[in-house]
Scaffold this motif. Structure first.
Motif, PDB file in Angstrom:
ATOM      1  N   GLU A   1       2.845  11.056  -0.470  1.00 28.92           N
ATOM      2  CA  GLU A   1       1.712  11.159  -0.082  1.00 28.92           C
ATOM      3  C   GLU A   1       0.890  11.305  -1.392  1.00 28.92           C
ATOM      4  OE1 GLU A   1      -0.619  15.148   1.725  1.00 28.92           O
ATOM      5  OE2 GLU A   1       1.221  14.515   2.520  1.00 28.92           O
ATOM      6  N   ALA A   2       1.624  11.983  -2.411  1.00 27.97           N
ATOM      7  CA  ALA A   2       0.778  12.101  -3.915  1.00 27.97           C
ATOM      8  C   ALA A   2       0.725  10.600  -4.562  1.00 27.97           C
ATOM      9  CB  ALA A   2       1.645  12.906  -4.659  1.00 27.97           C
ATOM     10  N   ALA A   3       1.372   9.702  -4.161  1.00 30.91           N
ATOM     11  CA  ALA A   3       1.345   8.332  -4.665  1.00 30.91           C
ATOM     12  C   ALA A   3      -0.082   7.695  -4.082  1.00 30.91           C
ATOM     13  CB  ALA A   3       2.695   7.496  -4.202  1.00 30.91           C
TER      14      ALA A   3
ATOM     15  N   THR B   1       8.201   7.200  -8.922  1.00 30.19           N
ATOM     16  CA  THR B   1       8.884   7.800  -9.693  1.00 30.19           C
ATOM     17  C   THR B   1       8.426   9.270 -10.221  1.00 30.19           C
ATOM     18  OG1 THR B   1      10.102   5.901 -10.358  1.00 30.19           O
ATOM     19  CG2 THR B   1      10.639   7.573 -11.812  1.00 30.19           C
ATOM     20  N   ILE B   2       7.305   9.215 -10.980  1.00 31.65           N
ATOM     21  CA  ILE B   2       6.682  10.444 -11.435  1.00 31.65           C
ATOM     22  C   ILE B   2       6.659  11.553 -10.480  1.00 31.65           C
ATOM     23  CG2 ILE B   2       4.574  11.292 -12.442  1.00 31.65           C
ATOM     24  CD1 ILE B   2       4.230   8.866 -14.220  1.00 31.65           C
ATOM     25  N   ALA B   3       6.085  10.931  -9.360  1.00 31.66           N
ATOM     26  CA  ALA B   3       5.793  11.848  -7.965  1.00 31.66           C
ATOM     27  C   ALA B   3       7.126  12.502  -7.559  1.00 31.66           C
ATOM     28  CB  ALA B   3       5.077  11.350  -6.887  1.00 31.66           C
ATOM     29  N   ILE B   4       8.164  11.942  -7.445  1.00 28.17           N
ATOM     30  CA  ILE B   4       9.387  12.059  -7.004  1.00 28.17           C
ATOM     31  C   ILE B   4      10.097  13.111  -7.938  1.00 28.17           C
ATOM     32  CG2 ILE B   4      11.056  10.518  -7.616  1.00 28.17           C
ATOM     33  CD1 ILE B   4      10.979  12.157  -4.203  1.00 28.17           C
TER      34      ILE B   4
ATOM     35  N   LYS C   1      10.021  16.572  -6.309  1.00 26.29           N
ATOM     36  CA  LYS C   1      11.154  16.686  -5.791  1.00 26.29           C
ATOM     37  C   LYS C   1      11.356  16.677  -4.175  1.00 26.29           C
ATOM     38  CE  LYS C   1      12.768  19.005  -9.845  1.00 26.29           C
ATOM     39  NZ  LYS C   1      13.189  18.060 -10.652  1.00 26.29           N
ATOM     40  N   ASN C   2      10.568  16.042  -3.478  1.00 28.76           N
ATOM     41  CA  ASN C   2      10.516  15.758  -2.214  1.00 28.76           C
ATOM     42  C   ASN C   2       9.867  14.416  -1.889  1.00 28.76           C
ATOM     43  OD1 ASN C   2       8.838  15.878   0.492  1.00 28.76           O
ATOM     44  ND2 ASN C   2       9.905  17.744   0.482  1.00 28.76           N
ATOM     45  N   ARG C   3      10.324  13.680  -1.057  1.00 24.84           N
ATOM     46  CA  ARG C   3      10.127  12.285  -0.803  1.00 24.84           C
ATOM     47  C   ARG C   3       8.695  12.051  -0.115  1.00 24.84           C
ATOM     48  NH1 ARG C   3      12.609   7.915  -1.462  1.00 24.84           N
ATOM     49  NH2 ARG C   3      12.048   5.822  -0.679  1.00 24.84           N
ATOM     50  N   ASP C   4       8.627  12.982   0.978  1.00 24.45           N
ATOM     51  CA  ASP C   4       7.477  12.948   1.797  1.00 24.45           C
ATOM     52  C   ASP C   4       6.221  13.387   0.830  1.00 24.45           C
ATOM     53  OD1 ASP C   4       8.802  12.243   3.733  1.00 24.45           O
ATOM     54  OD2 ASP C   4       9.237  14.103   4.693  1.00 24.45           O
ATOM     55  N   GLU C   5       6.285  14.299   0.232  1.00 25.55           N
ATOM     56  CA  GLU C   5       5.265  14.855  -0.815  1.00 25.55           C
ATOM     57  C   GLU C   5       5.049  13.926  -1.823  1.00 25.55           C
ATOM     58  OE1 GLU C   5       5.670  19.008  -2.277  1.00 25.55           O
ATOM     59  OE2 GLU C   5       5.738  19.726  -0.226  1.00 25.55           O
TER      60      GLU C   5
END
Length: 196
Positions: free
Chosen positions: A48-50, A34-37, A41-45
């Motif tokens: 990957e960040a998660a 949730t923090i990453a999205i 604001k990009n699901r793929d990124e």
């Protein structure tokens, strides 16, 4: 150091039981994503960040001192990892002007949150949160959905508690403005009638 359930799993991981780390990942994966999205604001990124976040958490476990909750420590790693991604790609953030907010026209946000949740408007709130700049979205998410204190949020964002309080107030006002633009008129009118 406070011994919590998390601490038991941390100790097991530090003693070589890597399977115990799976329990910690399962517990925090939704919020980390949730923090990453919200920030990227990009699901793929965000996915990957998660993954990167949990790798950092795993590698940094020996450094966890227990001075804060483990969840706060994980959120801080998540926040700063996503900040690094944003810096790397120099993403532009969509900002909502504070001038759009007219204080005398909008009711207090905390009450609005409860009314909206009761009226099953969760999806609209989530959509509106993604419109906010990432720091404000994270701040509101941690405060309302993760029930983190201002002190814990301040640690995550590397700011003072007073600064967190001010930013929370401003973030609420911006979210109110966005909610007013997104919500059906009849919900706003019903809410205002009940709170006069």
């Amino acid at each position: 150091m406070i011994h919590t359930e998390d601490q038991i799993y941390i100790q097991k991981v530090l003693q070589g039981d890597t399977q115990s780390f799976t329990v910690l990942v399962d517990k925090y994966k939704d919020l980390v994503f949730t923090i990453a999205i919200r920030m990227l604001k990009n699901r793929d990124e965000a996915e990957e960040a998660a993954q990167d976040i949990f790798i950092k958490v795993y590698k940094s476990l020996p450094k966890f001192q227990g001075n804060s909750k483990f969840s706060t420590w994980v959120y801080k790693i998540a926040y700063h990892t996503c900040l690094d991604v944003l810096k790397k790609y120099k993403k532009e953030k969509l900002a909502v002007s504070l001038e759009d907010y007219k204080g005398n026209e909008v009711s207090e946000l905390e009450s609005a949150f409860h009314v909206l949740v009761q009226k099953e408007q969760q999806e609209i709130i989530q959509k509106c949160l993604t419109i906010l700049p990432y720091e404000e979205s994270i701040l509101l998410t941690l405060y309302y959905y993760e029930e983190q204190s201002l002190e814990e949020i301040a640690r995550v964002l590397n700011i003072s508690s007073n600064n967190a309080k001010v930013k929370l107030f401003r973030s609420r006002k911006k979210l109110e403005t966005i909610l007013r633009m997104q919500l059906p008129t009849e919900i706003i009118e019903n809410y205002e009638r009940r709170n006069k």
